[in-house]
Design a protein around this motif. Structure first.
Motif, short mmCIF file in Angstrom:
data_model
loop_
_atom_site.label_atom_id
_atom_site.label_comp_id
_atom_site.label_asym_id
_atom_site.label_seq_id
_atom_site.Cartn_x
_atom_site.Cartn_y
_atom_site.Cartn_z
N MET A 63 5.67 -0.08 -13.11
CA MET A 63 5.18 -0.03 -11.74
C MET A 63 3.83 -0.75 -11.62
O MET A 63 3.64 -1.60 -10.76
CB MET A 63 5.03 1.43 -11.28
CG MET A 63 6.34 2.14 -11.08
SD MET A 63 7.30 1.45 -9.73
CE MET A 63 8.85 1.18 -10.50
N ALA A 64 2.90 -0.37 -12.52
CA ALA A 64 1.52 -0.85 -12.37
C ALA A 64 1.40 -2.33 -12.69
O ALA A 64 0.65 -3.05 -12.03
CB ALA A 64 0.60 -0.03 -13.27
N TYR B 69 6.38 2.32 -0.83
CA TYR B 69 5.07 1.75 -1.21
C TYR B 69 4.00 2.14 -0.19
O TYR B 69 2.94 2.67 -0.52
CB TYR B 69 5.19 0.23 -1.31
CG TYR B 69 3.93 -0.49 -1.74
CD1 TYR B 69 3.80 -0.94 -3.05
CD2 TYR B 69 2.90 -0.74 -0.86
CE1 TYR B 69 2.68 -1.62 -3.46
CE2 TYR B 69 1.77 -1.41 -1.25
CZ TYR B 69 1.66 -1.85 -2.56
OH TYR B 69 0.54 -2.52 -2.95
N GLY B 70 4.33 1.90 1.10
CA GLY B 70 3.36 2.17 2.15
C GLY B 70 3.04 3.65 2.27
O GLY B 70 1.90 4.03 2.56
N PHE B 71 4.06 4.48 2.05
CA PHE B 71 3.88 5.93 2.15
C PHE B 71 2.84 6.42 1.14
O PHE B 71 1.87 7.10 1.50
CB PHE B 71 5.23 6.61 1.91
CG PHE B 71 5.20 8.11 1.98
CD1 PHE B 71 4.80 8.76 3.13
CD2 PHE B 71 5.60 8.87 0.89
CE1 PHE B 71 4.77 10.14 3.20
CE2 PHE B 71 5.58 10.25 0.94
CZ PHE B 71 5.17 10.89 2.10
N VAL B 76 -2.71 7.80 -0.74
CA VAL B 76 -3.85 7.65 -1.65
C VAL B 76 -5.08 7.20 -0.87
O VAL B 76 -6.20 7.68 -1.11
CB VAL B 76 -3.50 6.64 -2.77
CG1 VAL B 76 -4.72 6.33 -3.62
CG2 VAL B 76 -2.39 7.20 -3.65
N ARG B 77 -4.88 6.27 0.10
CA ARG B 77 -6.03 5.80 0.87
C ARG B 77 -6.63 6.93 1.70
O ARG B 77 -7.85 7.09 1.78
CB ARG B 77 -5.59 4.65 1.79
CG ARG B 77 -6.75 3.82 2.28
CD ARG B 77 -6.34 2.69 3.21
NE ARG B 77 -5.06 2.09 2.92
CZ ARG B 77 -3.96 2.29 3.64
NH1 ARG B 77 -4.00 3.07 4.70
NH2 ARG B 77 -2.84 1.71 3.31
N PHE B 88 -3.43 4.18 -7.40
CA PHE B 88 -2.18 4.16 -6.63
C PHE B 88 -0.94 4.03 -7.51
O PHE B 88 0.02 4.79 -7.32
CB PHE B 88 -2.24 3.04 -5.58
CG PHE B 88 -0.90 2.64 -5.05
CD1 PHE B 88 -0.14 3.52 -4.31
CD2 PHE B 88 -0.39 1.37 -5.28
CE1 PHE B 88 1.09 3.16 -3.82
CE2 PHE B 88 0.84 1.00 -4.80
CZ PHE B 88 1.58 1.90 -4.07
N PRO B 89 -0.91 3.12 -8.51
CA PRO B 89 0.31 3.04 -9.34
C PRO B 89 0.64 4.35 -10.04
O PRO B 89 1.80 4.71 -10.18
CB PRO B 89 -0.02 1.94 -10.35
CG PRO B 89 -1.05 1.12 -9.69
CD PRO B 89 -1.87 2.07 -8.87
#
Lengths: 200, 251
Positions: A63-64, B69-71, B76-77, B88-89
């Motif tokens: 993922m990262a 991804y956006g969720f 996190v933001r 985030f990852p």
């Protein structure tokens, strides 16, 4: 079609895995999640944790390092594109607004010009017609004055003729009545009579 | 298997067994781990397809990948702030792992690896270690003031500090037990009512009619379990984000 085949293969594999689950030789007491003392389950529970750490590390790496940056780039791309499009639209709108203002100004200028032209044309026509009217009036006045003078002259000559005619008539009348006539005396008398009547 | 000897066996579904033959047996690779690999494969496949398509107007699969991804990025933001971007990852991996574990468990015959306390506890410890590591890396020794809130009366320290430390460590327990208990309870319920369907269905002529009731309950439960699957993954991810916020900002 390929997708359906894939799903069918997956559906066929799952029961095989599940069937393998019930193959424990020693029965499991209580919850299998806590069966640390069980010869088979205890070993698998520890192995599960080790594999979990490895698999989760793999997931994090995938993922990262690989997937998320690329997805982020796709989303970033779209945002940039939308922002650029909005900017272009803003510029186009400003341009259109400018063109509109220029058009309005041009229209206003043309309208003013037309108004001035109309006003000057009206003025010129007015002056022209005034001049023509003045000339006509002058001519008519001159004609009137001339006619009046002619009438006056005709009247004066007519008046002069009246005295001669009256004297001749009076002389003829006197001669018929008396037998003789004094032309000078008659002329004087006629002049006096005409003066008395205000026609001399 | 479900109703041997007229008893309800709701727990054998959680038993582990080695897969991949002799190799899996030798390295203790159970079906639980196999489903973890499947979950990772699905997560990777989804994000890879999303990135590969990369269209301006996304299709269904791409929209799904971008939505997930956006969720998580938004979560996190909101929770951590802009400094949280580099975590985030990690939060995304946790979320996808738990979510796919829960959802894979909804497939018939599948194994729910999030129903194992050892799995959820390990995940919780990973979160705990990462969060504590982040806090120590950012704040150094100053991090330990986290256990004594500023402005509290000094004489309360003997009470406050142990309580704060216990609550800090209990994060691991609450995080792991919440997910574990939810998944176990749901799957036990499903199994129990499914067993009722079989047991009541065998009661002669009226059997099928009576059996319809637990079947209806199971239909509702399956819907409910899908909700729980999403909800627990969400809770796990948002708690991780909140802990990261504490680690980055110290209160």
């Amino acid at each position: 079609m390929r997708r359906v085949t894939l799903l069918a293969a997956l559906a066929a594999t799952l029961p095989t895995i599940a069937m393998a689950a019930s193959s424990s030789a020693v029965p499991v007491e209580g919850m299998p999640q806590l069966a640390f003392g069980h010869p088979e389950q205890g070993r698998l529970l520890i192995g599960q944790v080790v594999w979990l750490l490895l698999i989760f590390a793999a997931l994090y790496f995938l993922m990262a390092k690989i997937a998320l940056p690329r997805v982020g780039a796709v989303i970033e791309n779209r945002h940039a594109r939308i922002a650029a499009d909005l900017e272009a639209a803003q510029a186009a709108k400003a341009e259109a607004d400018g063109a509109m203002a220029a058009h309005r100004a041009a229209t206003e200028a043309a309208r003013g010009e037309a108004r001035a032209a109309v006003a000057s044309a009206v003025q010129a026509a007015q002056a022209d017609s005034d001049a023509k009217a003045a000339a006509l009036n002058a001519r008519l006045n001159a004609q009137i004055a001339e006619a009046e003078a002619r009438i006056e002259a005709a009247r004066a000559s007519a008046m002069g003729a009246i005295r001669g005619v009256a004297t001749d008539t009076a002389e003829a009348l006197v001669a018929k009545l008396v037998g003789r006539a004094d032309r000078a005396a008659i002329d004087t008398a006629v002049g006096a009579a005409l003066t008395a009547q205000g026609r001399a | 298997m479900a109703a041997e000897g007229k008893t309800i066996d709701a727990l054998s579904q959680f038993e582990l067994s080695p897969v991949l033959g002799i190799f899996g047996n030798a390295v203790s690779f159970s079906q639980s781990n196999l489903f973890m690999v499947i979950a990772v494969a699905i997560a990777y496949f989804l994000m890879k397809v999303t990135a590969d398509r990369g269209e301006l107007v996304p299709g269904r699969l791409q929209a799904l990948g971008e939505a997930s991804y956006g969720f998580i990025a938004g979560m996190v933001r909101d929770q951590v702030g802009d400094e949280g971007k580099k975590y985030f990852p990690f939060v995304f991996s946790i979320f996808m792992f738990v979510l796919l574990g829960n959802l894979l468990g909804m497939l018939p015959y599948a194994f729910t690896f999030t129903s194992h306390i050892m799995v959820t506890l390990t995940l919780a410890i990973v979160v705990f270690v990462v969060v504590t590591g982040v806090a120590l890396a950012i704040h150094g020794m100053h991090f330990f003031t986290y256990f004594f809130p500023e402005g509290a009366p000094k004489w309360l320290a003997p009470i406050i500090i142990p309580v704060e430390i216990i609550s800090y460590f209990s994060r691991v327990v609450s995080l792991s037990v919440r997910l574990f208990a939810n998944m176990v309870a749901g799957h036990v319920m499903l199994k129990v009512f499914a067993t009722f369907v079989v047991l009541l269905g065998g009661l002669g002529a009226v059997g099928p009619f009576v059996a319809a009731m637990p079947l209806a309950v199971n239909v509702v439960l399956v819907g409910f379990e899908f909700l729980v699957a999403f909800l627990q993954a969400y809770v796990f991810a948002i708690l991780t984000s909140i802990y990261l916020h504490d680690a980055v900002h110290l209160h």
